[in-house]
Write a protein that holds these residues in place. Sequence first.
Motif, short mmCIF file in Angstrom:
data_model
loop_
_atom_site.label_atom_id
_atom_site.label_comp_id
_atom_site.label_asym_id
_atom_site.label_seq_id
_atom_site.Cartn_x
_atom_site.Cartn_y
_atom_site.Cartn_z
N ASP A 105 43.87 -31.84 -107.36
CA ASP A 105 43.18 -32.66 -108.35
C ASP A 105 41.67 -32.66 -108.14
N ARG A 106 41.19 -31.73 -107.32
CA ARG A 106 39.75 -31.61 -107.09
C ARG A 106 39.40 -30.14 -106.94
N VAL A 137 28.77 -23.98 -114.48
CA VAL A 137 28.79 -25.43 -114.32
C VAL A 137 27.69 -25.87 -113.37
N ARG A 138 27.38 -27.16 -113.45
CA ARG A 138 26.49 -27.81 -112.49
C ARG A 138 27.34 -28.76 -111.66
N VAL A 139 27.33 -28.58 -110.36
CA VAL A 139 28.05 -29.45 -109.45
C VAL A 139 27.03 -30.40 -108.81
N VAL A 140 27.24 -31.69 -108.99
CA VAL A 140 26.28 -32.70 -108.54
C VAL A 140 26.84 -33.39 -107.31
N LEU A 141 26.29 -33.09 -106.14
CA LEU A 141 26.83 -33.60 -104.88
C LEU A 141 25.84 -34.56 -104.21
N HIS A 177 34.45 -35.66 -111.64
CA HIS A 177 33.32 -36.33 -112.27
C HIS A 177 31.97 -35.78 -111.79
N GLU A 178 32.01 -34.92 -110.77
CA GLU A 178 30.77 -34.33 -110.25
C GLU A 178 30.46 -32.97 -110.86
N VAL A 179 31.24 -32.57 -111.86
CA VAL A 179 31.08 -31.26 -112.49
C VAL A 179 30.61 -31.43 -113.93
#
Length: 364
Positions: A105-106, A137-141, A177-179
Motif C-alpha cells: 500500500d506504499r 511524478v514528484r515525491v515529497v519527502l 499522499h507524498e506523490v
Amino acid sequence: MRSMDAVRASAVGALRVPVAYGGPGASLVDLFRTVIDLAEADSNVAQALRPHFGFLEKLISDGGKEDRERWFAAALAGELFGNATGETTAKHPGDIHTALVLDGDRYRLSGTKCYSTGSLFADWVVIAARNHLDQRVRVVLPHGRPGLRLIDDWDGMGRRMTASGTTELDDVAVYPHEVVVDGAVGVRRTHLGAYHQLFLAAVETGIAKNAVRDAVGHARDRARAVRHSGVDHAVQDPFVQHTVGEMAALGYGAEATVLRAAAAVDRALAGPHGDDGVAGGEPALAETATEVAQAQVVAAQAALRAAERLYDVGGASATRREFNFDRHWRNARTLVSHNPIAHKARVVGDYLLNAEPPPLTGFF
C-alpha cells in the motif's frame, strides 16, 4: 543557515499561495521583483529558493485539490521545499529514470540525484521520479525520512552556498499522499518551463545590481584616482562615472525586461484554462516562452558584463580577496551555464522567422 531561517520567519515563501487557500495570491511580477531584491542582497539565498517556488508553481499549474490543500498549508506555515531532480547518468539534462516502485500500500524509492539546490536548508525534498505507470511524478519527502541522505558536496565555482549537492535514496519508504503526478510534463505546454527559466534571469539581474552597489561603495570609500586622471578622487573620474553608469543601465534594463516577461506569464495564466484543467493555453504560453527566452539573454549579458566592469572602478586593488568581488562573476557564470543562451536566442529567432514554437523540453 540563518538567512533561510529569516526567510521562514518572513513568510516570503508563501507569496504565490492563492487567496482561495489562505495565501496572498501574489502575481509573478510581485514574485520576481522579490527574487531580484533577494538576489541583490544574496544570490545564493535567492537561487536556493528556486525549487521551493517551482513546486508551488507546479501546484498552481495543474495540482489536485488535496495536493494543493496539503502543500500550500505547509508553505503558509513557513516550511520550505528543496529539490532532487537532476541525474548525471541521464543522456540529457531533465531526463528522469529514478523508479518509484510499488510495495503493497506504499512505494519504495532508490537512486542518486545531483544538483539538489536548497535541500539541505529545506523541510521537504521534492524528488523527480517515474512511477509504475511510467508517469513522471514528484515525491515529497520530509527532511529526516530514513534512507534519505543529503550530501553537501557541491564544488562549483559559483553558487557555493546553495547546497546544490547530491541526494542519495536508499530504499526510502514513500506514502501515496507524498506523490504528485506531473500529468502535463512533455504532453502539453505549461508555464512551468518559463517560470523556472525566468527565475534564473531574475537571480542574474540581482547579481548585476549587487555588482553596481559594490562598485559605488568601492569608488566612494576605497578606490584612488589614477595620477593622470586630473582629479583628486575616484568618484570625480569621468571614466569611473561612465563605468558605474553603464553597469547601472545594464541592471536597470535586465530588471525591466524580467518584470515585463513576468507580466506576460501572468497574462497567459489569467486566460482560459485548457480542457485538461492546466492553467494557460498553447498560443499564449508559446508567446510567453519566447519573451522569457529574450529576458534570459538580456539578464545573462547584464550580469556577466556588470561583474566584469566592476574591476574598472577600483583597479588592481579591487581584486583583493577581502572584497570578494569575484563572487559576482562566478555566480553569474554558473547560473548562465545552466542552459546555453545561444539556444535561447536561436529559438526566439526561429519563432519570429518561421513561427516555430519553443520546444516542450522544460527549458522554455
